[in-house]
Every structure is written in structure tokens, then in C-alpha cells.
Design a protein around this motif. Sequence first.
Motif, PDB file in Angstrom:
ATOM      1  N   LYS A   6       4.410  47.511  14.326  1.00 37.11           N
ATOM      2  CA  LYS A   6       3.221  48.146  13.772  1.00 37.11           C
ATOM      3  C   LYS A   6       3.269  48.039  12.262  1.00 37.11           C
ATOM      4  CE  LYS A   6       0.564  52.404  14.172  1.00 37.11           C
ATOM      5  NZ  LYS A   6      -0.707  51.775  14.076  1.00 37.11           N
ATOM      6  N   ILE A   7       2.172  47.629  11.678  1.00 42.50           N
ATOM      7  CA  ILE A   7       2.086  47.514  10.229  1.00 42.50           C
ATOM      8  C   ILE A   7       1.312  48.718   9.714  1.00 42.50           C
ATOM      9  CG2 ILE A   7       1.197  46.159   8.298  1.00 42.50           C
ATOM     10  CD1 ILE A   7       1.574  43.654  10.056  1.00 42.50           C
ATOM     11  N   THR A   8       1.907  49.412   8.780  1.00 40.68           N
ATOM     12  CA  THR A   8       1.261  50.548   8.132  1.00 40.68           C
ATOM     13  C   THR A   8       1.285  50.318   6.631  1.00 40.68           C
ATOM     14  OG1 THR A   8       3.327  51.772   7.901  1.00 40.68           O
ATOM     15  CG2 THR A   8       2.064  52.132   9.947  1.00 40.68           C
ATOM     16  N   ALA A   9       0.477  51.079   5.912  1.00 44.17           N
ATOM     17  CA  ALA A   9       0.469  50.955   4.449  1.00 44.17           C
ATOM     18  C   ALA A   9       1.862  51.219   3.894  1.00 44.17           C
ATOM     19  CB  ALA A   9      -0.555  51.908   3.849  1.00 44.17           C
ATOM     20  N   GLY A  10       2.567  52.178   4.481  1.00 44.34           N
ATOM     21  CA  GLY A  10       3.907  52.521   4.019  1.00 44.34           C
ATOM     22  C   GLY A  10       4.939  51.442   4.284  1.00 44.34           C
ATOM     23  N   SER A  11       4.667  50.572   5.251  1.00 41.49           N
ATOM     24  CA  SER A  11       5.636  49.511   5.571  1.00 41.49           C
ATOM     25  C   SER A  11       5.388  48.229   4.775  1.00 41.49           C
ATOM     26  CB  SER A  11       5.603  49.185   7.076  1.00 41.49           C
ATOM     27  OG  SER A  11       4.428  48.477   7.416  1.00 41.49           O
ATOM     28  N   LEU A  12       4.310  48.208   3.990  1.00 41.81           N
ATOM     29  CA  LEU A  12       4.011  47.042   3.159  1.00 41.81           C
ATOM     30  C   LEU A  12       4.710  47.164   1.809  1.00 41.81           C
ATOM     31  CD1 LEU A  12       0.199  46.695   3.902  1.00 41.81           C
ATOM     32  CD2 LEU A  12       2.016  45.179   4.702  1.00 41.81           C
ATOM     33  N   MET A  13       4.962  46.038   1.185  1.00 43.02           N
ATOM     34  CA  MET A  13       5.588  46.024  -0.138  1.00 43.02           C
ATOM     35  C   MET A  13       4.531  46.235  -1.214  1.00 43.02           C
ATOM     36  SD  MET A  13       8.111  42.762   0.141  1.00 43.02           S
ATOM     37  CE  MET A  13       8.158  42.093   1.792  1.00 43.02           C
ATOM     38  N   THR A  14       4.975  46.746  -2.345  1.00 41.28           N
ATOM     39  CA  THR A  14       4.078  46.804  -3.497  1.00 41.28           C
ATOM     40  C   THR A  14       3.791  45.367  -3.928  1.00 41.28           C
ATOM     41  OG1 THR A  14       5.880  46.812  -5.100  1.00 41.28           O
ATOM     42  CG2 THR A  14       5.118  48.986  -4.277  1.00 41.28           C
ATOM     43  N   LEU A  15       2.770  45.171  -4.731  1.00 37.18           N
ATOM     44  CA  LEU A  15       2.444  43.823  -5.207  1.00 37.18           C
ATOM     45  C   LEU A  15       3.619  43.213  -5.973  1.00 37.18           C
ATOM     46  CD1 LEU A  15      -1.267  44.245  -6.380  1.00 37.18           C
ATOM     47  CD2 LEU A  15      -0.423  43.337  -4.213  1.00 37.18           C
ATOM     48  N   GLU A  16       4.292  44.042  -6.784  1.00 33.75           N
ATOM     49  CA  GLU A  16       5.430  43.543  -7.571  1.00 33.75           C
ATOM     50  C   GLU A  16       6.583  43.127  -6.654  1.00 33.75           C
ATOM     51  OE1 GLU A  16       3.988  46.562  -8.079  1.00 33.75           O
ATOM     52  OE2 GLU A  16       2.860  46.140  -9.908  1.00 33.75           O
ATOM     53  N   TYR A  21       9.678  38.914  -3.328  1.00 33.75           N
ATOM     54  CA  TYR A  21      10.023  38.548  -1.948  1.00 33.75           C
ATOM     55  C   TYR A  21       9.440  37.182  -1.604  1.00 33.75           C
ATOM     56  CZ  TYR A  21       9.978  38.628   3.161  1.00 33.75           C
ATOM     57  OH  TYR A  21      10.140  38.307   4.485  1.00 33.75           O
ATOM     58  N   ARG A  22       8.194  36.971  -1.994  1.00 34.69           N
ATOM     59  CA  ARG A  22       7.465  35.735  -1.681  1.00 34.69           C
ATOM     60  C   ARG A  22       8.199  34.510  -2.210  1.00 34.69           C
ATOM     61  NH1 ARG A  22       3.189  32.632  -3.944  1.00 34.69           N
ATOM     62  NH2 ARG A  22       1.642  32.094  -2.362  1.00 34.69           N
ATOM     63  N   LYS A  23       8.677  34.597  -3.433  1.00 33.40           N
ATOM     64  CA  LYS A  23       9.396  33.468  -4.034  1.00 33.40           C
ATOM     65  C   LYS A  23      10.652  33.124  -3.242  1.00 33.40           C
ATOM     66  CE  LYS A  23       7.759  34.365  -8.702  1.00 33.40           C
ATOM     67  NZ  LYS A  23       8.021  35.163  -9.889  1.00 33.40           N
ATOM     68  N   GLN A  24      11.349  34.154  -2.762  1.00 34.40           N
ATOM     69  CA  GLN A  24      12.613  33.944  -2.058  1.00 34.40           C
ATOM     70  C   GLN A  24      12.436  33.553  -0.594  1.00 34.40           C
ATOM     71  OE1 GLN A  24      14.544  37.691  -2.637  1.00 34.40           O
ATOM     72  NE2 GLN A  24      15.107  37.265  -4.756  1.00 34.40           N
ATOM     73  N   HIS A  25      11.322  33.963   0.035  1.00 34.21           N
ATOM     74  CA  HIS A  25      11.193  33.829   1.486  1.00 34.21           C
ATOM     75  C   HIS A  25      10.028  32.956   1.964  1.00 34.21           C
ATOM     76  CE1 HIS A  25      14.290  36.839   2.235  1.00 34.21           C
ATOM     77  NE2 HIS A  25      13.779  37.497   1.204  1.00 34.21           N
ATOM     78  N   LYS A  26       9.280  32.373   1.046  1.00 34.45           N
ATOM     79  CA  LYS A  26       8.097  31.596   1.443  1.00 34.45           C
ATOM     80  C   LYS A  26       8.450  30.468   2.406  1.00 34.45           C
ATOM     81  CE  LYS A  26       3.891  29.493  -0.202  1.00 34.45           C
ATOM     82  NZ  LYS A  26       3.062  29.092  -1.330  1.00 34.45           N
ATOM     83  N   ALA A  27       9.499  29.723   2.133  1.00 37.27           N
ATOM     84  CA  ALA A  27       9.888  28.596   2.999  1.00 37.27           C
ATOM     85  C   ALA A  27      10.245  29.094   4.401  1.00 37.27           C
ATOM     86  CB  ALA A  27      11.059  27.841   2.397  1.00 37.27           C
ATOM     87  N   GLN A  28      10.913  30.221   4.484  1.00 38.25           N
ATOM     88  CA  GLN A  28      11.290  30.812   5.774  1.00 38.25           C
ATOM     89  C   GLN A  28      10.046  31.221   6.578  1.00 38.25           C
ATOM     90  OE1 GLN A  28      13.688  34.281   5.088  1.00 38.25           O
ATOM     91  NE2 GLN A  28      14.163  34.590   7.234  1.00 38.25           N
ATOM     92  N   ILE A  29       9.063  31.800   5.900  1.00 34.31           N
ATOM     93  CA  ILE A  29       7.836  32.223   6.583  1.00 34.31           C
ATOM     94  C   ILE A  29       7.026  31.010   7.028  1.00 34.31           C
ATOM     95  CG2 ILE A  29       5.626  33.412   6.258  1.00 34.31           C
ATOM     96  CD1 ILE A  29       7.272  35.426   4.486  1.00 34.31           C
ATOM     97  N   ILE A  30       6.964  29.993   6.192  1.00 30.44           N
ATOM     98  CA  ILE A  30       6.259  28.757   6.570  1.00 30.44           C
ATOM     99  C   ILE A  30       6.930  28.127   7.786  1.00 30.44           C
ATOM    100  CG2 ILE A  30       5.771  26.386   5.827  1.00 30.44           C
ATOM    101  CD1 ILE A  30       5.207  27.599   3.004  1.00 30.44           C
ATOM    102  N   ALA A  31       8.248  28.115   7.817  1.00 31.75           N
ATOM    103  CA  ALA A  31       8.978  27.567   8.974  1.00 31.75           C
ATOM    104  C   ALA A  31       8.676  28.373  10.234  1.00 31.75           C
ATOM    105  CB  ALA A  31      10.476  27.554   8.698  1.00 31.75           C
TER     106      ALA A  31
END
Length: 196
Positions: A6-16, A21-31
Motif C-alpha cells: 500500500k502506498i501512502t503519503a507517509g511512505s513516499l520520499m520527500t522530493l529531496e 534515491y533516483r540517482k542511485q537506483h534508477k538503473a535497478q528500477i528500469i531493470a
Amino acid sequence: MQTTGKITAGSLMTLEAYSKYRKQHKAQIIAHRQLRSVRLGEHINLQFESETSIRYQIQEMLRIEKIFEEDGIAQEIEAYAPLMPDGSNWKATMMLEYPDVNERKRELARLIGVEDRLFVEVEGYARVYAIADEDMDRENDEKTSAVHFVRFELDPAMCAAVKAGASVKLGCDHTHYPAHVTIAAETLASLVSDLR
């Protein structure tokens, strides 16, 4: 990778935090997304969604639109959360891919109703046809849309069979797009995690 939850507002990351996270994990998510993508014939691509892919989509929309207020975050969650599998089904974004504009226009007119003719077939069981576009109609009398959202609802016996190693075919029996493919073992292993 998380496939249900379940995705909730509290379980999402802040924009910062998400930017880092995006820089470190983008390749993993694309895979992960590539693993859960199944081509059906030359022009249909099904992207089977998961908690990871939907969370990524929500975070991306928040980042792109620079949404940080509660109402905006809630709207994004409300828009995308229904695309997440919930234990007895597979949910996918279906894309009709025709790079040439004229060919796309012609084929979308010929393929009205194609989203309703998609099916999965668990070895030893009858076909399960897609339930398409539950949020809104995406076709009219002249053409279908290039994007549809579909759900394949499996009964408990089918879920058990898939978990026990049954093969699964993905197919379409639309008059103008007959096609089927056996879902690859590694993709199916990821899809199994969607089922309870």
C-alpha cells in the motif's frame, strides 16, 4: 523489489530524498520494469505493474510537477494506486506501439476492442480475459487508444498453479491482432510475487 503493498503519503520520499534515491537506483528500477514487460507480437507491449513501478511513477510525477502539498500528493496516489496488483490479479499498462503516425492512425481504427481480447492462460485452465479501462473508456466509434490499463483476475486454483510452476501464456484473439506468447520464466517468477 516490492510487488504488492500500500502506498501512502507517509511512505513516499520527500522530493529531496527521492532526487538522491533516483540517482542511485534508477538503473535497478528500469531493470525491474524491463523484467515485467512482455511483448505480444510486434506492436503490443504489456508493462505488468507492481508496487515498485507504481511507487516510482508516483515519485516521478511528484518530482516532475514539483508537487509537495498534501492534496496534490493524495491526487497522484489516487490516480496510480489502482494500477497495483492486490493479490489475486495481474495489472498492466498495455501500449499499442506504432512509430509511424499514419500506420498508428490506421491500426488504432482497425483495433477497436483489442484491449478486451487480451488474455492470460494458466496451464491447465481456461483463458482469463482482461478487464480493461475500469477508470474510463479509452476508445470511441472511430479508434481505440494507444494506451489501456488492464487487469487479469485469477481464481485461487490458478494462483496456486502459477505458484507451483504452471506456465502462463499471454495472448490476444482480436480478429486483426491474433498473437500469443509464453511468458518467460524470469518474468513469471516476478509476477508470481503479485499473488497471495
